[in-house]
Motif scaffolding. Structure first.
Motif, PDB file in Angstrom:
ATOM      1  N   ARG A   1      45.950  67.572 -65.236  1.00 53.83           N
ATOM      2  CA  ARG A   1      44.559  67.131 -65.409  1.00 53.83           C
ATOM      3  C   ARG A   1      43.701  67.943 -64.448  1.00 53.83           C
ATOM      4  NH1 ARG A   1      45.220  61.802 -64.836  1.00 53.83           N
ATOM      5  NH2 ARG A   1      45.213  61.523 -67.100  1.00 53.83           N
ATOM      6  N   ALA A   2      42.602  68.490 -64.933  1.00 55.85           N
ATOM      7  CA  ALA A   2      41.685  69.262 -64.096  1.00 55.85           C
ATOM      8  C   ALA A   2      40.353  68.531 -64.012  1.00 55.85           C
ATOM      9  CB  ALA A   2      41.490  70.664 -64.662  1.00 55.85           C
ATOM     10  N   ILE A   3      39.929  68.213 -62.799  1.00 59.40           N
ATOM     11  CA  ILE A   3      38.674  67.492 -62.571  1.00 59.40           C
ATOM     12  C   ILE A   3      37.812  68.303 -61.611  1.00 59.40           C
ATOM     13  CG2 ILE A   3      37.614  65.352 -61.755  1.00 59.40           C
ATOM     14  CD1 ILE A   3      40.243  63.920 -62.350  1.00 59.40           C
ATOM     15  N   ALA A   4      36.546  68.454 -61.937  1.00 61.56           N
ATOM     16  CA  ALA A   4      35.640  69.211 -61.080  1.00 61.56           C
ATOM     17  C   ALA A   4      35.424  68.477 -59.756  1.00 61.56           C
ATOM     18  CB  ALA A   4      34.304  69.419 -61.785  1.00 61.56           C
ATOM     19  N   GLU A   5      35.668  69.179 -58.664  1.00 54.89           N
ATOM     20  CA  GLU A   5      35.423  68.628 -57.325  1.00 54.89           C
ATOM     21  C   GLU A   5      33.945  68.784 -56.963  1.00 54.89           C
ATOM     22  OE1 GLU A   5      36.555  66.829 -53.685  1.00 54.89           O
ATOM     23  OE2 GLU A   5      37.646  67.049 -55.576  1.00 54.89           O
ATOM     24  N   THR A   6      33.337  69.863 -57.442  1.00 58.29           N
ATOM     25  CA  THR A   6      31.922  70.139 -57.196  1.00 58.29           C
ATOM     26  C   THR A   6      31.284  70.639 -58.499  1.00 58.29           C
ATOM     27  OG1 THR A   6      32.242  72.477 -56.647  1.00 58.29           O
ATOM     28  CG2 THR A   6      32.480  70.900 -54.844  1.00 58.29           C
ATOM     29  N   ASP A   7      29.963  70.785 -58.495  1.00 59.83           N
ATOM     30  CA  ASP A   7      29.306  71.495 -59.592  1.00 59.83           C
ATOM     31  C   ASP A   7      29.799  72.938 -59.585  1.00 59.83           C
ATOM     32  OD1 ASP A   7      27.906  69.158 -59.851  1.00 59.83           O
ATOM     33  OD2 ASP A   7      25.974  69.979 -59.245  1.00 59.83           O
ATOM     34  N   GLY A   8      29.812  73.580 -60.747  1.00 58.68           N
ATOM     35  CA  GLY A   8      30.257  74.967 -60.777  1.00 58.68           C
ATOM     36  C   GLY A   8      30.174  75.561 -62.170  1.00 58.68           C
ATOM     37  N   SER A   9      30.817  76.703 -62.341  1.00 60.33           N
ATOM     38  CA  SER A   9      30.826  77.381 -63.632  1.00 60.33           C
ATOM     39  C   SER A   9      32.081  78.230 -63.760  1.00 60.33           C
ATOM     40  CB  SER A   9      29.581  78.255 -63.790  1.00 60.33           C
ATOM     41  OG  SER A   9      29.516  79.235 -62.764  1.00 60.33           O
ATOM     42  N   MET A  10      32.433  78.552 -65.000  1.00 65.29           N
ATOM     43  CA  MET A  10      33.609  79.368 -65.241  1.00 65.29           C
ATOM     44  C   MET A  10      33.458  80.119 -66.558  1.00 65.29           C
ATOM     45  SD  MET A  10      36.295  76.285 -66.023  1.00 65.29           S
ATOM     46  CE  MET A  10      35.871  74.946 -67.145  1.00 65.29           C
ATOM     47  N   LEU A  11      34.289  81.129 -66.717  1.00 62.07           N
ATOM     48  CA  LEU A  11      34.369  81.865 -67.969  1.00 62.07           C
ATOM     49  C   LEU A  11      35.650  81.444 -68.685  1.00 62.07           C
ATOM     50  CD1 LEU A  11      33.365  85.472 -66.850  1.00 62.07           C
ATOM     51  CD2 LEU A  11      31.929  83.764 -67.973  1.00 62.07           C
ATOM     52  N   MET A  12      35.535  81.140 -69.967  1.00 56.95           N
ATOM     53  CA  MET A  12      36.690  80.724 -70.757  1.00 56.95           C
ATOM     54  C   MET A  12      37.155  81.891 -71.619  1.00 56.95           C
ATOM     55  SD  MET A  12      36.843  77.736 -69.552  1.00 56.95           S
ATOM     56  CE  MET A  12      38.189  77.083 -70.539  1.00 56.95           C
ATOM     57  N   LEU A  13      38.416  82.270 -71.453  1.00 59.43           N
ATOM     58  CA  LEU A  13      38.992  83.414 -72.180  1.00 59.43           C
ATOM     59  C   LEU A  13      39.920  82.923 -73.284  1.00 59.43           C
ATOM     60  CD1 LEU A  13      39.923  85.619 -69.107  1.00 59.43           C
ATOM     61  CD2 LEU A  13      37.794  85.614 -70.404  1.00 59.43           C
ATOM     62  N   PRO A  14      39.808  83.470 -74.495  1.00 61.09           N
ATOM     63  CA  PRO A  14      40.645  83.011 -75.615  1.00 61.09           C
ATOM     64  C   PRO A  14      42.126  83.278 -75.386  1.00 61.09           C
ATOM     65  CG  PRO A  14      39.400  84.978 -76.215  1.00 61.09           C
ATOM     66  CD  PRO A  14      38.873  84.535 -74.896  1.00 61.09           C
ATOM     67  N   VAL A  15      42.938  82.348 -75.867  1.00 64.02           N
ATOM     68  CA  VAL A  15      44.386  82.400 -75.682  1.00 64.02           C
ATOM     69  C   VAL A  15      44.994  83.718 -76.160  1.00 64.02           C
ATOM     70  CG1 VAL A  15      46.561  81.383 -76.434  1.00 64.02           C
ATOM     71  CG2 VAL A  15      44.664  79.909 -75.816  1.00 64.02           C
ATOM     72  N   GLU A  16      44.514  84.200 -77.298  1.00 64.41           N
ATOM     73  CA  GLU A  16      45.157  85.376 -77.911  1.00 64.41           C
ATOM     74  C   GLU A  16      45.037  86.642 -77.070  1.00 64.41           C
ATOM     75  OE1 GLU A  16      41.157  84.649 -80.027  1.00 64.41           O
ATOM     76  OE2 GLU A  16      42.880  83.478 -79.356  1.00 64.41           O
ATOM     77  N   LYS A  17      44.158  86.652 -76.062  1.00 65.95           N
ATOM     78  CA  LYS A  17      43.983  87.838 -75.229  1.00 65.95           C
ATOM     79  C   LYS A  17      44.957  87.884 -74.045  1.00 65.95           C
ATOM     80  CE  LYS A  17      40.681  89.770 -77.502  1.00 65.95           C
ATOM     81  NZ  LYS A  17      40.889  91.075 -78.152  1.00 65.95           N
ATOM     82  N   MET A  18      45.600  86.763 -73.736  1.00 61.73           N
ATOM     83  CA  MET A  18      46.430  86.683 -72.536  1.00 61.73           C
ATOM     84  C   MET A  18      47.560  87.716 -72.540  1.00 61.73           C
ATOM     85  SD  MET A  18      44.885  84.337 -70.853  1.00 61.73           S
ATOM     86  CE  MET A  18      43.453  85.081 -71.625  1.00 61.73           C
ATOM     87  N   GLU A  19      48.399  87.686 -73.552  1.00 64.70           N
ATOM     88  CA  GLU A  19      49.543  88.603 -73.612  1.00 64.70           C
ATOM     89  C   GLU A  19      49.101  90.038 -73.874  1.00 64.70           C
ATOM     90  OE1 GLU A  19      53.213  87.432 -75.504  1.00 64.70           O
ATOM     91  OE2 GLU A  19      52.440  85.403 -75.757  1.00 64.70           O
ATOM     92  N   GLU A  20      48.080  90.210 -74.698  1.00 62.95           N
ATOM     93  CA  GLU A  20      47.575  91.557 -74.992  1.00 62.95           C
ATOM     94  C   GLU A  20      47.154  92.274 -73.718  1.00 62.95           C
ATOM     95  OE1 GLU A  20      43.531  93.487 -76.885  1.00 62.95           O
ATOM     96  OE2 GLU A  20      44.329  91.667 -77.814  1.00 62.95           O
ATOM     97  N   TRP A  21      46.443  91.569 -72.855  1.00 61.93           N
ATOM     98  CA  TRP A  21      45.940  92.181 -71.620  1.00 61.93           C
ATOM     99  C   TRP A  21      47.048  92.414 -70.599  1.00 61.93           C
ATOM    100  CZ3 TRP A  21      40.853  88.863 -70.863  1.00 61.93           C
ATOM    101  CH2 TRP A  21      39.927  89.265 -71.849  1.00 61.93           C
TER     102      TRP A  21
END
Length: 210
Positions: free
Chosen positions: A93-113
């Motif tokens: 489980r992931a819960i934000a400790e503070t306000d923030g931001s992130m970039l979400m990368l698609p699953v299919e790029k993980m192994e390719e990269w």
């Protein structure tokens, strides 16, 4: 978004990879206490944390949580990465400790990269190494340290992640994350105060040593 990405990851990733990320990444902001990943969720994307802090927790069969580690700016979650590449559902489980931001990368790029970009492969391996060491430290703390030492480590980790010596978590919140009772936490916090490690205030805990 390019400037934000370069500020957080420009010193890690090569220019070609930065451009590839920009083409597929989705920007996501969050508020403190937001639930970002739930146990059992199907993982569709992997996060790159741009700003803020996120806590990663496990849950036992009774629904009690245990804190594994924190994510900070420039981090990703190795557990999420494993689920992405193995097509498994989330075990954390992931819960934000503070306000923030992130970039979400698609699953299919993980192994390719992994095969295409050396810097991405190094980043993934280093992320696994860091998270593994943090989980081993969490296990060692649980197995070998007294509860007062565990509480003080928890507070010290919070100071490092949040960048402030004033912790606003309630005694009940600390008890829940360390798998114990509020009464025990309150008693041990008083002992840490008597030892000069912390100062208890009405709505916050001031960490004097860390």
């Amino acid at each position: 978004m390019k400037e934000i990405l370069e500020q957080s990851y420009g010193f890690i990733f090569e220019e070609e990879l930065l451009e590839a990320i920009l083409k597929v990444a989705q920007f996501k902001s969050f508020k403190a206490d937001d639930y970002l990943i739930e146990i059992g969720d199907a993982i569709q994307s992997m996060p790159l944390l741009i700003e803020g802090a996120i806590k990663i927790l496990r849950e036992d069969e009774n629904g009690d949580e245990f804190l594994l580690y924190f994510l900070e700016r420039g981090d990703t979650c190795a557990m999420t990465m494993t689920c992405c590449m193995g097509n498994h559902k989330s075990k954390i489980r992931a819960i934000a400790e503070t306000d923030g931001s992130m970039l979400m990368l698609p699953v299919e790029k993980m192994e390719e990269w992994l095969t295409k970009y050396r810097t991405w492969r190094n980043f993934v391996l280093e992320s696994y190494n860091i998270r593994l060491n943090e989980m081993l430290e969490a296990i060692d703390t649980l197995a070998f340290k007294n509860l007062d030492e565990r509480i003080f480590k928890y507070l010290s980790d919070k100071v490092k992640v949040l960048g402030t010596t004033e912790i606003t978590n309630t005694h009940q919140e600390i008890a829940s994350e360390l798998h114990t009772s509020r009464v025990v936490v309150s008693r041990l916090l008083k002992g840490l105060e008597l030892n000069g490690k912390i100062k208890l205030h009405r709505n916050k805990i001031e960490v004097l040593q860390y």
